[in-house]
Scaffold this active site. Structure first.
Site, PDB file in Angstrom:
ATOM      1  N   ARG A  21     -17.349  22.682 -71.197  1.00  0.00           N
ATOM      2  CA  ARG A  21     -16.272  21.870 -71.748  1.00  0.00           C
ATOM      3  C   ARG A  21     -15.283  22.744 -72.519  1.00  0.00           C
ATOM      4  NH1 ARG A  21     -18.172  16.246 -72.009  1.00  0.00           N
ATOM      5  NH2 ARG A  21     -20.338  16.200 -71.303  1.00  0.00           N
ATOM      6  N   SER A 136     -32.417  -2.445 -71.348  1.00  0.00           N
ATOM      7  CA  SER A 136     -31.179  -1.664 -71.422  1.00  0.00           C
ATOM      8  C   SER A 136     -30.574  -1.465 -70.043  1.00  0.00           C
ATOM      9  CB  SER A 136     -31.475  -0.298 -72.058  1.00  0.00           C
ATOM     10  OG  SER A 136     -30.344   0.539 -72.063  1.00  0.00           O
ATOM     11  N   SER A 188     -17.148   2.469 -69.386  1.00  0.00           N
ATOM     12  CA  SER A 188     -15.968   3.315 -69.550  1.00  0.00           C
ATOM     13  C   SER A 188     -15.706   4.278 -68.403  1.00  0.00           C
ATOM     14  CB  SER A 188     -16.088   4.124 -70.840  1.00  0.00           C
ATOM     15  OG  SER A 188     -17.215   4.984 -70.801  1.00  0.00           O
ATOM     16  N   HIS A 216     -14.932  -0.519 -75.372  1.00  0.00           N
ATOM     17  CA  HIS A 216     -13.787  -0.310 -74.478  1.00  0.00           C
ATOM     18  C   HIS A 216     -13.065  -1.617 -74.152  1.00  0.00           C
ATOM     19  CE1 HIS A 216     -14.518   3.965 -73.735  1.00  0.00           C
ATOM     20  NE2 HIS A 216     -15.786   3.650 -73.820  1.00  0.00           N
ATOM     21  N   THR A 244     -15.546  -0.481 -81.807  1.00  0.00           N
ATOM     22  CA  THR A 244     -15.013   0.720 -82.439  1.00  0.00           C
ATOM     23  C   THR A 244     -13.619   0.444 -82.978  1.00  0.00           C
ATOM     24  OG1 THR A 244     -14.498   3.063 -82.122  1.00  0.00           O
ATOM     25  CG2 THR A 244     -13.995   1.611 -80.307  1.00  0.00           C
ATOM     26  N   LYS A 247     -10.475   3.342 -80.705  1.00  0.00           N
ATOM     27  CA  LYS A 247      -9.853   3.268 -79.389  1.00  0.00           C
ATOM     28  C   LYS A 247      -8.643   2.341 -79.466  1.00  0.00           C
ATOM     29  CE  LYS A 247     -13.833   4.872 -76.768  1.00  0.00           C
ATOM     30  NZ  LYS A 247     -14.634   5.390 -77.893  1.00  0.00           N
ATOM     31  N   THR A 362     -22.040  13.012 -68.236  1.00  0.00           N
ATOM     32  CA  THR A 362     -21.318  11.775 -68.525  1.00  0.00           C
ATOM     33  C   THR A 362     -21.346  10.850 -67.320  1.00  0.00           C
ATOM     34  OG1 THR A 362     -19.882  13.038 -70.005  1.00  0.00           O
ATOM     35  CG2 THR A 362     -19.141  10.846 -69.385  1.00  0.00           C
TER      36      THR A 362
END
Length: 403
Positions: A21, A136, A188, A216, A244, A247, A362
């Protein structure tokens, strides 16, 4: 053990896989976003940002900035401590009231980030409720996965948005065991949306609590910006709604909303809340001002959805491999980590377009992509320039076009 060599070897392996990254140093321009300055060893250059999570550009809204300036003048920079020890500022209390009102719940609790909100809540629920089983979704965010893992509660992972598999797991669990279903509204990376109503139906059928991550979606869906759960009329059926402030709200921090007793439980037992310094009061003031503005301005949500759909159609017309979604997120599939990074680099270096590559872990290997997030401020001209740049990069790298 040679620790330095170990660190270097692990970093080298990331670079070899094309997964290393690199942070792009930028400075956003107030009143001119999505334009920004990129800082390089050769100097400063103009770019257009296409991967920001400030989905509605509220991070530069005059109402938000004015509220933050006022709060700094009133009470300074930091909160001065944890919420329990001298850090419980009036702006925190007002923001929590605003968030509870946004979701139609009795209470809300602030955290220093959405990650901390997810991890602390799920860890606390799983660890403190005796015998709790957590169900989950397989594509849940890392913060949810880590919270569940650290809770040490028994967990069952159901296939993504697969109601039949979820019910199969719920039915196989002991009928009298406490249960919690953890899932997201908008995912996302693929931009797909959970069947919230049907998951709530299953929760009620099998006596389970629900934990919905609206990170999101909050601010962007529903008549007042309460998220997909508000849009679909399901907010009152959820045990916990997490969101959140970093965002669509455009500031920083996270929160959980729910009943008075449930929120007080998290306040009293959640170690990630108890032992973290409170967010700066100016941040809380800015977030509150943003939410208040968004509640009154549904037209920004309409514009945002129109921009996303317009870009999707332009990509489709150009035969570029955009993944079809029913949300504001527009992923373009590359399918290879090294070439995904190279495509991102070429867009930035040759076209002044910044889109961060999204690679494993990711997303799964083989599904590497460029994740594009159009905002209400992106123009048709900027979209046309983006499409032309993507076509040039796809040709240069011989990437696969749409079927």
């Amino acid at each position: 053990m040679n620790y330095e060599r170990f660190f270097e070897e692990r970093i080298s392996s990331l670079k070899a896989e094309g997964r290393y990254r690199v942070f792009t140093e930028i400075m956003r321009r107030v009143s001119h976003f999505p334009e920004a300055d990129q800082y390089t060893p050769q100097g400063k250059r103009d770019i257009v940002v296409w991967c920001s999570n400030d989905y509605l550009c509220m991070g530069q809204h005059p109402t938000v900035l004015a509220a933050m300036h006022e709060a700094i003048d009133l009470c300074g920079a930091g909160a001065g401590g944890t919420r329990n020890i001298s850090g419980n500022n009036r702006f925190h209390v007002l923001l929590e009231q605003e968030l509870a009102g946004l979701h139609g719940t009795e209470a809300a609790l602030l955290f220093t980030s959405g990650y901390t909100a997810n991890m602390t809540t799920l860890m606390t629920l799983g660890a403190v409720i005796p015998g709790c089983i957590i169900f989950s979704d397989s594509q849940n965010h890392n913060s949810m996965i880590e919270g569940i893992r650290h809770s040490r509660a028994p967990r069952q992972v159901f296939r993504h948005n697969d109601l039949a598999h979820l019910e199969e797991l719920l039915a196989a669990a002991p009928a009298n065991a406490p249960k919690l279903i953890a899932f997201e509204s908008v995912y996302s990376m693929d931009g797909d949306i959970a069947p919230i109503e049907k998951i709530c139906d299953l929760a009620e059928k099998y006596g389970a609590m629900t934990f919905l991550d609206e990170v999101h979606a909050v601010g962007m869906y529903g008549a007042h910006g309460g998220g997909v759960s508000e849009r679909d009329g399901q907010s009152s059926r959820l045990t916990f709604i997490q969101g959140t402030l970093a965002k669509a709200i455009g500031v920083h921090g996270g929160y959980v909303a729910g009943s008075r007793a449930a929120v007080d439980f998290l306040r009293s037992f959640g170690q990630g809340f108890i032992f973290s310094s409170a967010m700066p009061p100016a941040v809380a003031a800015g977030a509150r001002a943003s939410i208040q503005w968004l509640k009154q301005h549904p037209e920004i949500r309409e514009r945002h959805q129109e921009r996303a759909e317009t870009l999707r159609q332009k990509l489709k017309a150009a035969d570029l491999p955009a993944i079809v979604t029913n949300s504001h997120i527009v992923p373009v599939l590359v399918g290879d980590a090294t070439r995904c990074k190279k495509a991102s680099d070429l867009l930035l270096e040759e076209h002044g377009i910044y889109i961060q590559p999204i690679n494993y872990p990711t997303v799964p290997r083989g599904s590497e992509r460029l994740r594009i997030t159009p905002t209400p401020l992106h123009t048709d001209a900027q979209m046309d320039a983006l499409v032309e740049a993507l076509q040039a990069v796809w040709a240069k790298l011989d990437l696969k076009m749409s079927a």
